[in-house]
Design a protein around this motif. Structure first.
Motif, PDB file in Angstrom:
ATOM      1  N   TYR A   1       0.985  -1.272  -0.082  1.00 53.16           N
ATOM      2  CA  TYR A   1       0.021  -0.073  -0.223  1.00 53.16           C
ATOM      3  C   TYR A   1       1.012   1.142  -0.020  1.00 53.16           C
ATOM      4  O   TYR A   1       0.509   2.337  -0.641  1.00 53.16           O
ATOM      5  CB  TYR A   1      -0.963   0.005   1.277  1.00 53.16           C
ATOM      6  CG  TYR A   1      -1.921   1.151   1.120  1.00 53.16           C
ATOM      7  CD1 TYR A   1      -2.948   1.027   0.204  1.00 53.16           C
ATOM      8  CD2 TYR A   1      -1.846   2.239   2.034  1.00 53.16           C
ATOM      9  CE1 TYR A   1      -3.987   2.069   0.466  1.00 53.16           C
ATOM     10  CE2 TYR A   1      -2.658   3.266   2.043  1.00 53.16           C
ATOM     11  CZ  TYR A   1      -3.657   3.171   1.187  1.00 53.16           C
ATOM     12  OH  TYR A   1      -4.706   4.254   1.196  1.00 53.16           O
TER      13      TYR A   1
ATOM     14  N   TYR B   1       2.098   1.856  -3.344  1.00 53.57           N
ATOM     15  CA  TYR B   1       0.786   2.154  -4.349  1.00 53.57           C
ATOM     16  C   TYR B   1       0.734   3.748  -4.020  1.00 53.57           C
ATOM     17  O   TYR B   1       0.469   4.366  -5.047  1.00 53.57           O
ATOM     18  CB  TYR B   1      -0.258   1.643  -3.769  1.00 53.57           C
ATOM     19  CG  TYR B   1      -1.542   2.126  -4.486  1.00 53.57           C
ATOM     20  CD1 TYR B   1      -1.937   1.910  -5.824  1.00 53.57           C
ATOM     21  CD2 TYR B   1      -2.348   2.622  -3.640  1.00 53.57           C
ATOM     22  CE1 TYR B   1      -2.796   2.541  -6.522  1.00 53.57           C
ATOM     23  CE2 TYR B   1      -3.709   3.290  -4.303  1.00 53.57           C
ATOM     24  CZ  TYR B   1      -3.875   3.229  -5.692  1.00 53.57           C
ATOM     25  OH  TYR B   1      -4.933   3.649  -6.323  1.00 53.57           O
ATOM     26  N   ARG B   2       0.751   4.092  -2.900  1.00 55.05           N
ATOM     27  CA  ARG B   2       0.591   5.527  -2.424  1.00 55.05           C
ATOM     28  C   ARG B   2       1.866   6.521  -3.143  1.00 55.05           C
ATOM     29  O   ARG B   2       1.512   7.693  -3.553  1.00 55.05           O
ATOM     30  CB  ARG B   2       0.640   5.828  -0.964  1.00 55.05           C
ATOM     31  CG  ARG B   2      -0.784   5.634  -0.364  1.00 55.05           C
ATOM     32  CD  ARG B   2      -2.002   6.049  -0.709  1.00 55.05           C
ATOM     33  NE  ARG B   2      -1.824   7.619  -0.453  1.00 55.05           N
ATOM     34  CZ  ARG B   2      -2.088   8.176   0.782  1.00 55.05           C
ATOM     35  NH1 ARG B   2      -2.596   7.353   1.706  1.00 55.05           N
ATOM     36  NH2 ARG B   2      -1.883   9.375   1.091  1.00 55.05           N
ATOM     37  N   LYS B   3       3.032   6.070  -3.106  1.00 51.66           N
ATOM     38  CA  LYS B   3       4.256   6.722  -3.911  1.00 51.66           C
ATOM     39  C   LYS B   3       4.225   6.567  -5.090  1.00 51.66           C
ATOM     40  O   LYS B   3       5.171   7.458  -5.775  1.00 51.66           O
ATOM     41  CB  LYS B   3       5.479   6.000  -3.073  1.00 51.66           C
ATOM     42  CG  LYS B   3       5.757   6.185  -1.396  1.00 51.66           C
ATOM     43  CD  LYS B   3       7.126   5.642  -1.020  1.00 51.66           C
ATOM     44  CE  LYS B   3       7.350   6.027   0.544  1.00 51.66           C
ATOM     45  NZ  LYS B   3       8.572   5.278   0.886  1.00 51.66           N
TER      46      LYS B   3
ATOM     47  N   LYS C   1      -0.097   4.408 -11.089  1.00 48.33           N
ATOM     48  CA  LYS C   1      -0.926   4.126 -10.015  1.00 48.33           C
ATOM     49  C   LYS C   1      -2.067   3.135 -10.858  1.00 48.33           C
ATOM     50  O   LYS C   1      -2.211   2.011  -9.996  1.00 48.33           O
ATOM     51  CB  LYS C   1      -1.648   5.157  -9.526  1.00 48.33           C
ATOM     52  CG  LYS C   1      -1.000   5.683  -8.168  1.00 48.33           C
ATOM     53  CD  LYS C   1      -2.011   6.599  -7.520  1.00 48.33           C
ATOM     54  CE  LYS C   1      -1.141   7.070  -6.075  1.00 48.33           C
ATOM     55  NZ  LYS C   1      -2.010   7.926  -5.330  1.00 48.33           N
TER      56      LYS C   1
ATOM     57  N   GLU D   1      -7.167  -2.113   2.319  1.00 44.21           N
ATOM     58  CA  GLU D   1      -8.520  -0.872   2.559  1.00 44.21           C
ATOM     59  C   GLU D   1      -9.575  -1.583   3.207  1.00 44.21           C
ATOM     60  O   GLU D   1      -9.938  -0.795   4.043  1.00 44.21           O
ATOM     61  CB  GLU D   1      -8.900  -0.730   0.896  1.00 44.21           C
ATOM     62  CG  GLU D   1      -7.983   0.383   0.170  1.00 44.21           C
ATOM     63  CD  GLU D   1      -8.181   0.439  -1.277  1.00 44.21           C
ATOM     64  OE1 GLU D   1      -9.055  -0.458  -1.774  1.00 44.21           O
ATOM     65  OE2 GLU D   1      -7.441   1.046  -2.183  1.00 44.21           O
TER      66      GLU D   1
END
Length: 475
Positions: A370, A373-375, A381, A396
């Motif tokens: 995660y 993914y955020r980075k 993405k 999530e």
């Protein structure tokens, strides 16, 4: 009565493990079969994300152990089907019983989902459990005669819940294809069985039996442990081992049957009840419609026996008057309900703990994915999410569960496990009381109903006697 069987689920060549798991679990959870999903429960996984969690465990298992099998040899999950006798159990209780069976059989080491289907006359549970263990270090060992272990646990649970049990189960049933061939008269096994039955009474030794089978056109293979036949002249490709025909067709059984006529199984009569339980008195008048004098005589004898059992029960338990019987019945019934409520509360909290523990573990497992993914840049993405969809969904789901939990600081897995073990011990102790109170409650309710019926009979007799006396005085 519940019948159980187990079936390994293999991966499919050309399809991903996740896709195969999704199809199978979606079928298990079919809303049309499970009252809109109300009859679905799960352990250490979410009902909505079970297939993703199963699939993720495979990836972790492969990464940590380095083991990987070909799709046709890779068992990704196991299906247990637990079927109940029509009218004997409610769908909700069936789901709870299926959950207990799965938890005890897997030892709490595997994720599982229990879906109770009510689309057939008989209620049945689909129990899908992950072949990979919770710690992702090894897989379930489907040892020989696994089904016998399941049957023993299943039978014991049925007895504990007052359900009937098949005391003398039949031999393993036929595969559908074999059953269909037998119906059409094209089953090699059925034909071999009939031939052996016809030949055995006509021979006097084992060698004569083998020679007679060869004259019938069969090729024979014999080893130290097996005896096999093939009717190649009629197109049979594979040999059939005699022991697969049933217990009467092993080499040892065949030798014992040589020269003896075939014994046809007799239909067994229903066994008479010989238990000490008190049964309800039967209303003779309402049951005599269209029946003969023999049935009336049986009813009267039955009621006399039950009246005697009722009197014995009252004497043994020192119940000397009706008010005491009513008070004891009400007290036991109240205690029974309280114990049942306490068990439900324990189970509810245990489910909450298991759910929270699952999300904490999933959160830890998927945190790095995660964060990556955020980075990722906006352009990367979508591609990153497509490649790691299962992990991101689990992460999530865990975050949503934490928000619903409402506490800033989450308990540790060790703390949750300690609370779970404490609740489990309390539940086991309460369940022993539950079984005792359930039996006592059933007996007292039956005895009270019998006493009420006997008192009504006495009142009717007194009324009729008074009516006859008044008529005689009027004359």
């Amino acid at each position: 009565m519940a019948i159980s069987k187990i079936k390994p689920r293999h991966a499919s060549e050309g399809r991903s493990i996740a896709a195969v798991l999704k199809d199978r679990i979606d079928y298990d959870k079919n809303p049309d079969k499970t009252k809109g999903g109300l009859l679905v429960s799960s352990y250490q996984c979410g009902a909505d994300t079970a297939w993703q969690e199963f699939a993720l465990s495979k990836q972790i298992y492969e990464a940590e152990t380095g083991r990987k099998r070909a799709p046709e040899n890779d068992v990704i999950s196991y299906l247990i089907i637990q079927s109940f006798k029509p009218g004997e159990i409610t769908p909700e209780d069936a789901n709870k019983l299926g959950y207990q069976l799965a938890l005890e059989f897997t030892g709490g080491q595997h994720q599982f989902l229990v879906a109770t289907h009510v689309d057939k006359k008989h209620i049945h549970c689909h129990i899908e459990f992950n072949s990979t263990t919770l710690d992702c270090t090894h897989k379930f060992n489907n040892y020989r005669n696994t089904y016998q272990t399941i049957r023993k646990i299943n039978d014991r649970l049925c007895r504990e819940h007052g359900l009937s049990v098949i005391e003398q189960p039949k031999e393993k049933g036929k595969h559908y294809a074999e059953w269909a061939n037998a119906r059409r008269g094209t089953s090699w096994k059925d034909k071999l069985r009939r031939t052996i039955d016809r030949v055995l009474p006509t021979v006097s030794s084992y060698d004569e039996f083998l020679a007679a089978m060869r004259r019938e056109g069969y090729e024979i293979q014999t080893t130290r442990k097996a005896l096999s036949f093939r009717l190649a002249s009629e197109g049979q490709e594979r040999f059939t081992r005699a022991k697969t025909l049933g217990a009467d067709y092993t080499p040892e059984a065949i030798k014992e049957r040589i020269g003896q006529p075939v014994k046809r199984p007799r239909r067994r009569a229903a066994p008479l009840q010989k238990n000490g339980r008190v049964n309800l008195l039967l209303d003779i008048q309402s049951r005599l419609q269209g029946r003969g004098p023999g049935y009336e005589r049986w009813l009267k004898i039955h009621n006399l026996k039950e009246a005697a059992k009722t009197l014995n029960y009252l004497t043994e338990h020192n119940i000397t008057d009706y008010d005491l019987l009513a008070a004891r019945t009400a007290s036991v019934s109240e205690n029974f309900e309280k114990t049942a409520t306490a068990i439900k509360q324990y189970e509810h909290r245990m489910e909450q703990i298991a759910d929270l523990k699952k999300h904490i573990i999933n959160y830890a497992k998927t945190r790095d994915t995660y964060v990556a993914y955020r980075k990722a840049s906006p352009r990367e993405k979508a591609r990153f999410r497509a490649a790691h969809e299962a992990e991101l969904l689990l992460h999530e789901a865990a975050k949503r569960a934490f928000d619903e939990f409402g506490e800033k600081k989450l308990p540790t897995v060790k703390t949750l496990q300690a609370e779970y073990n404490d609740l489990l011990a309390k539940k086991k102790a309460a369940y022993e009381d539950y079984k005792r109170l359930r039996k006592e409650n059933q007996e007292l309710q039956t005895v009270k109903a019998n006493v009420d019926a006997l008192l009504r009979i006495e009142q009717v007799q007194e009324y009729q006697q008074e009516k006859e006396n008044n008529q005689e005085q009027g004359r």
